[in-house]
Enzyme design. Structure first.
Site, PDB file in Angstrom:
ATOM      1  N   SER A   1       0.818  -1.214   0.000  1.00 50.74           N
ATOM      2  CA  SER A   1       0.000   0.000   0.000  1.00 50.74           C
ATOM      3  C   SER A   1       0.856   1.271   0.000  1.00 50.74           C
ATOM      4  CB  SER A   1      -0.898   0.011   1.227  1.00 50.74           C
ATOM      5  OG  SER A   1      -1.684  -1.157   1.255  1.00 50.74           O
TER       6      SER A   1
ATOM      7  N   TYR B   1      -2.939  -2.870  -9.131  1.00 54.20           N
ATOM      8  CA  TYR B   1      -1.808  -2.221  -8.453  1.00 54.20           C
ATOM      9  C   TYR B   1      -0.616  -2.091  -9.402  1.00 54.20           C
ATOM     10  CZ  TYR B   1      -3.395  -1.501  -3.717  1.00 54.20           C
ATOM     11  OH  TYR B   1      -4.031  -1.005  -2.609  1.00 54.20           O
TER      12      TYR B   1
ATOM     13  N   ALA C   1      15.335  -6.538  -3.395  1.00 54.78           N
ATOM     14  CA  ALA C   1      16.378  -5.502  -3.444  1.00 54.78           C
ATOM     15  C   ALA C   1      17.095  -5.401  -2.111  1.00 54.78           C
ATOM     16  CB  ALA C   1      15.747  -4.156  -3.789  1.00 54.78           C
TER      17      ALA C   1
ATOM     18  N   ARG D   1      -3.362 -14.899  26.267  1.00 53.01           N
ATOM     19  CA  ARG D   1      -2.595 -14.909  27.513  1.00 53.01           C
ATOM     20  C   ARG D   1      -3.035 -13.841  28.516  1.00 53.01           C
ATOM     21  NH1 ARG D   1       3.247 -12.611  25.260  1.00 53.01           N
ATOM     22  NH2 ARG D   1       2.491 -10.562  24.617  1.00 53.01           N
TER      23      ARG D   1
ATOM     24  N   ALA E   1     -11.541   0.040  12.043  1.00 48.92           N
ATOM     25  CA  ALA E   1     -12.578  -0.986  12.171  1.00 48.92           C
ATOM     26  C   ALA E   1     -11.886  -2.299  12.452  1.00 48.92           C
ATOM     27  CB  ALA E   1     -13.377  -1.096  10.882  1.00 48.92           C
TER      28      ALA E   1
ATOM     29  N   HIS F   1     -33.582   7.994  10.665  1.00 47.23           N
ATOM     30  CA  HIS F   1     -34.469   6.978  11.233  1.00 47.23           C
ATOM     31  C   HIS F   1     -35.072   6.100  10.142  1.00 47.23           C
ATOM     32  CE1 HIS F   1     -37.058   5.371  14.334  1.00 47.23           C
ATOM     33  NE2 HIS F   1     -38.081   5.489  13.514  1.00 47.23           N
TER      34      HIS F   1
ATOM     35  N   GLU G   1     -28.574   6.185  14.526  1.00 42.72           N
ATOM     36  CA  GLU G   1     -29.240   7.360  15.110  1.00 42.72           C
ATOM     37  C   GLU G   1     -29.012   7.446  16.614  1.00 42.72           C
ATOM     38  OE1 GLU G   1     -33.673   7.325  15.154  1.00 42.72           O
ATOM     39  OE2 GLU G   1     -33.480   5.270  14.443  1.00 42.72           O
TER      40      GLU G   1
HETATM   41  P1  NDP Z   1      -1.510  -7.512  17.679  1.00 43.29           P
HETATM   42  O1  NDP Z   1      -0.263  -6.900  18.110  1.00 43.29           O
HETATM   43  O2  NDP Z   1      -2.746  -6.691  17.521  1.00 43.29           O
HETATM   44  O3  NDP Z   1      -1.896  -8.708  18.641  1.00 43.29           O
HETATM   45  C1  NDP Z   1      -0.980  -9.713  18.965  1.00 43.29           C
HETATM   46  C2  NDP Z   1      -1.625 -10.602  19.995  1.00 43.29           C
HETATM   47  O4  NDP Z   1      -0.796 -11.724  20.260  1.00 43.29           O
HETATM   48  C3  NDP Z   1      -1.845  -9.906  21.326  1.00 43.29           C
HETATM   49  O5  NDP Z   1      -3.051 -10.379  21.867  1.00 43.29           O
HETATM   50  C4  NDP Z   1      -0.642 -10.361  22.135  1.00 43.29           C
HETATM   51  O6  NDP Z   1      -0.875 -10.391  23.515  1.00 43.29           O
HETATM   52  C5  NDP Z   1      -0.451 -11.777  21.640  1.00 43.29           C
HETATM   53  N1  NDP Z   1       0.912 -12.238  21.748  1.00 43.29           N
HETATM   54  C6  NDP Z   1       2.038 -11.601  21.354  1.00 43.29           C
HETATM   55  N2  NDP Z   1       3.118 -12.355  21.580  1.00 43.29           N
HETATM   56  C7  NDP Z   1       2.672 -13.509  22.130  1.00 43.29           C
HETATM   57  C8  NDP Z   1       3.314 -14.681  22.602  1.00 43.29           C
HETATM   58  N3  NDP Z   1       4.631 -14.829  22.538  1.00 43.29           N
HETATM   59  N4  NDP Z   1       2.557 -15.663  23.119  1.00 43.29           N
HETATM   60  C9  NDP Z   1       1.211 -15.529  23.184  1.00 43.29           C
HETATM   61  N5  NDP Z   1       0.552 -14.441  22.755  1.00 43.29           N
HETATM   62  C10 NDP Z   1       1.272 -13.436  22.239  1.00 43.29           C
HETATM   63  O7  NDP Z   1      -1.129  -8.270  16.319  1.00 43.29           O
HETATM   64  P2  NDP Z   1      -1.988  -8.878  15.164  1.00 43.29           P
HETATM   65  O8  NDP Z   1      -1.119  -9.903  14.538  1.00 43.29           O
HETATM   66  O9  NDP Z   1      -3.341  -9.271  15.613  1.00 43.29           O
HETATM   67  O10 NDP Z   1      -2.145  -7.646  14.170  1.00 43.29           O
HETATM   68  C11 NDP Z   1      -0.994  -6.920  13.737  1.00 43.29           C
HETATM   69  C12 NDP Z   1      -1.377  -5.552  13.305  1.00 43.29           C
HETATM   70  O11 NDP Z   1      -2.065  -5.626  12.088  1.00 43.29           O
HETATM   71  C13 NDP Z   1      -2.306  -4.837  14.253  1.00 43.29           C
HETATM   72  O12 NDP Z   1      -1.598  -4.108  15.206  1.00 43.29           O
HETATM   73  C14 NDP Z   1      -3.115  -3.960  13.368  1.00 43.29           C
HETATM   74  O13 NDP Z   1      -2.537  -2.683  13.327  1.00 43.29           O
HETATM   75  C15 NDP Z   1      -3.025  -4.605  12.013  1.00 43.29           C
HETATM   76  N6  NDP Z   1      -4.314  -5.180  11.633  1.00 43.29           N
HETATM   77  C16 NDP Z   1      -5.379  -4.366  11.449  1.00 43.29           C
HETATM   78  C17 NDP Z   1      -6.608  -4.865  11.097  1.00 43.29           C
HETATM   79  C18 NDP Z   1      -7.758  -3.931  10.929  1.00 43.29           C
HETATM   80  O14 NDP Z   1      -7.559  -2.734  10.814  1.00 43.29           O
HETATM   81  N7  NDP Z   1      -8.994  -4.422  10.951  1.00 43.29           N
HETATM   82  C19 NDP Z   1      -6.825  -6.302  10.913  1.00 43.29           C
HETATM   83  C20 NDP Z   1      -5.649  -7.086  11.138  1.00 43.29           C
HETATM   84  C21 NDP Z   1      -4.459  -6.527  11.487  1.00 43.29           C
HETATM   85  P3  NDP Z   1      -0.739  -9.090  24.463  1.00 43.29           P
HETATM   86  O15 NDP Z   1      -1.968  -8.278  24.228  1.00 43.29           O
HETATM   87  O16 NDP Z   1      -0.666  -9.684  25.828  1.00 43.29           O
HETATM   88  O17 NDP Z   1       0.522  -8.416  24.046  1.00 43.29           O
END
Ligand code: NDP
Length: 450
Positions: free
Chosen positions: A15, A99, A115, A199, A341, A435, A440
């Protein structure tokens, strides 16, 4: 004309890279773009777009169920995984072409190659070719990371989910973030028995607490076996399945384990350390407000900088970079008030401060409503919509808006415009309601609840 082969060399055609490359080329710059995989990057190929198609696919199970309440007799429905994946693949291939064409039509030169950066003005491609460039833009994105536990290699990540040969009957999803929660809803809606293990104490860390509780309860009510304060300790092969051992010793056999345990920036092997480009937390490239690295000719945008790992943010960063360097229009991307979202089921739309964040800054007033939307009444569905406004008690400005329910993502885009303009609670109240809609309720919340 500079003595360089290119005015801009972009590494990574996701992107951020595609937007920057296209805008720079349209402004007359000579642009080269290297992509080692497929044009479109994470969002188009193995992220937002195929994910949303899967959300649509999975939502039909709700529609079939609800139809009876509206007088329909619907026969037994069956989901054909292979047929869906094939249809999805056709659409993704089409978008990939779009793209690619956006770049070439603008006059950029694409290279199907990996690269590496040799010096502040030189790149080498995996084909062996070398090019000089006045500016280099790193837009290499990120990749999923998996925890270091025995048997982790037996699990998959979101990358593989989009191409699985068959739908698993039973799966375990590890993590509590965006990706984990979205896939839990998708696979549950498609008929897979889903257990999600997180966790922490509650999923979706960083979101408003009411929203987190609401979505967690609704996911459970829809059939996701959501387990918090648990973690996966090891995975072993067991016949055709996988035996998962949790941290308290419990074992469960499933067909698939998916890790959604975060993402890391793709900075390895680019040659950055030797160049003096600084890497920060988790290997993300450190940039200033102009997306410039410590090496003045090298810039970086998108997930590789880990500012906010979201497609529209990468696009804005790419656009601002190109406007600044090639468009004679200095622009710093604005990272405040990013609406987002989450395509959980039910969906989330959110913008601004959570209640906890707002309270840490000063006195607030909270408006909240939880109601059963019209859609769910005849359907016999108990699921509620949550709407919440976080208001600055002094200025009455809306600091945060949090919605969970059907079309929450669509609603939040428009609420974000008003909030960005500094709308107060009274501006919301003075706005005539539309409505009958669920939205709303956003302009009819009368009494503060806290
Ligand atoms: P996130 O960082 O949102 O979530 C990672 C999750 O994995 C957390 O719950 C974290 O726990 C847990 N975790 C991390 N390390 C471990 C471990 N070693 N053992 C067990 N659990 C662990 O990452 P995602 O992969 O879900 O998404 C990445 C990014 O992609 C997001 O930050 C977002 O910005 C983007 N994204 C956006 C979307 C959207 O806009 N709809 C959709 C999908 C992705 P803890 O909370 O305890 O750290």
């Amino acid at each position: 004309m500079s003595g360089f082969d290119f005015d801009l060399f972009v590494i990574g055609a996701g992107s951020g890279g595609v937007r920057a490359g296209r805008v720079a080329a349209e402004a007359g710059a000579r642009v080269g773009v290297a992509e080692e995989y497929r044009y479109g990057g994470t969002c188009v190929i193995r992220g937002c777009v195929p994910k949303k198609l899967m959300v649509y696919a999975s939502a039909f199970s709700d529609a079939f169920e609800d139809a009876a309440g509206f007088g329909w007799d619907v026969g037994p429905a069956r989901f054909d995984w292979a047929r869906f994946i094939a249809a999805k693949n056709v659409e993704i291939a089409r978008l990939e072409q779009v793209y690619h064409a956006a770049l070439t039509r603008a006059g950029a030169q694409p290279f199907a190659a990996r690269a590496t950066i040799l010096d502040p003005h030189r790149v080498r491609l995996s084909t062996g070719a070398e090019y000089s460039a006045k500016h280099i833009l790193i837009a290499t994105g990120g990749r999923p990371v998996v925890p270091d536990i025995p048997g982790a290699e037996l699990g998959v990540t979101s990358n593989e989910m989009f191409g699985l040969a068959a739908q698993p009957a039973r799966m375990m999803i590890v993590g509590g973030g965006y990706v984990a929660c979205e896939f839990a809803g998708i696979m549950n809606g498609l008929g897979t028995r889903v257990r999600q293990v997180y966790r922490g104490a509650q999923i979706l860390r960083g979101f408003d607490d009411d929203l987190r509780d609401h979505v967690a309860d609704a996911m459970r009510a829809r059939g996701v076996a959501l387990d918090v304060e648990r973690d996966v300790a090891r995975i072993d092969r067991e016949g055709d399945g996988l035996r998962v051992t949790l941290d308290d010793g419990e074992t469960e056999t499933v067909d698939l384990v998916m890790f959604a345990t975060g993402r890391e920036p793709n900075t390895a092997g680019l040659g950055l350390g030797e160049l003096g480009v600084h890497l920060g937390r988790g290997g993300a490239i450190e940039v200033d407000a102009w997306s410039q690295t410590a090496v003045p000719s090298i810039f970086a945008v998108g997930d590789v900088t880990a500012r906010a790992q979201l497609t529209p943010v990468a696009i804005r960063e790419g656009q601002a970079f190109a406007d600044t360097i090639f468009g004679d229009k200095p622009t710093r991307p604005d990272h405040s008030l990013i609406p987002t979202a989450v395509f959980t089921q039910p969906e989330i739309g959110t913008v601004g401060l959570t209640e906890t964040e707002a309270r840490s800054r000063g006195p607030v007033a909270i408006y909240r409503t939880v109601f059963r939307p019209m859609l769910n009444v005849l359907a016999g569905r108990e699921e509620r919509v949550l709407m919440k406004l976080v208001i600055d008690a002094m200025s009455r400005k809306v600091l945060g808006c949090h919605v969970s329910g059907h079309a929450a993502g669509e609603m939040i885009q428009l609420a974000a415009v008003a909030i960005r303009m500094g709308a107060t609670k009274e501006d919301f109240d003075a706005t005539m309601a539309v409505h009958p809609t669920a939205a709303e309720e956003l302009v009819t919340m009368r009494a503060a609840v806290a």
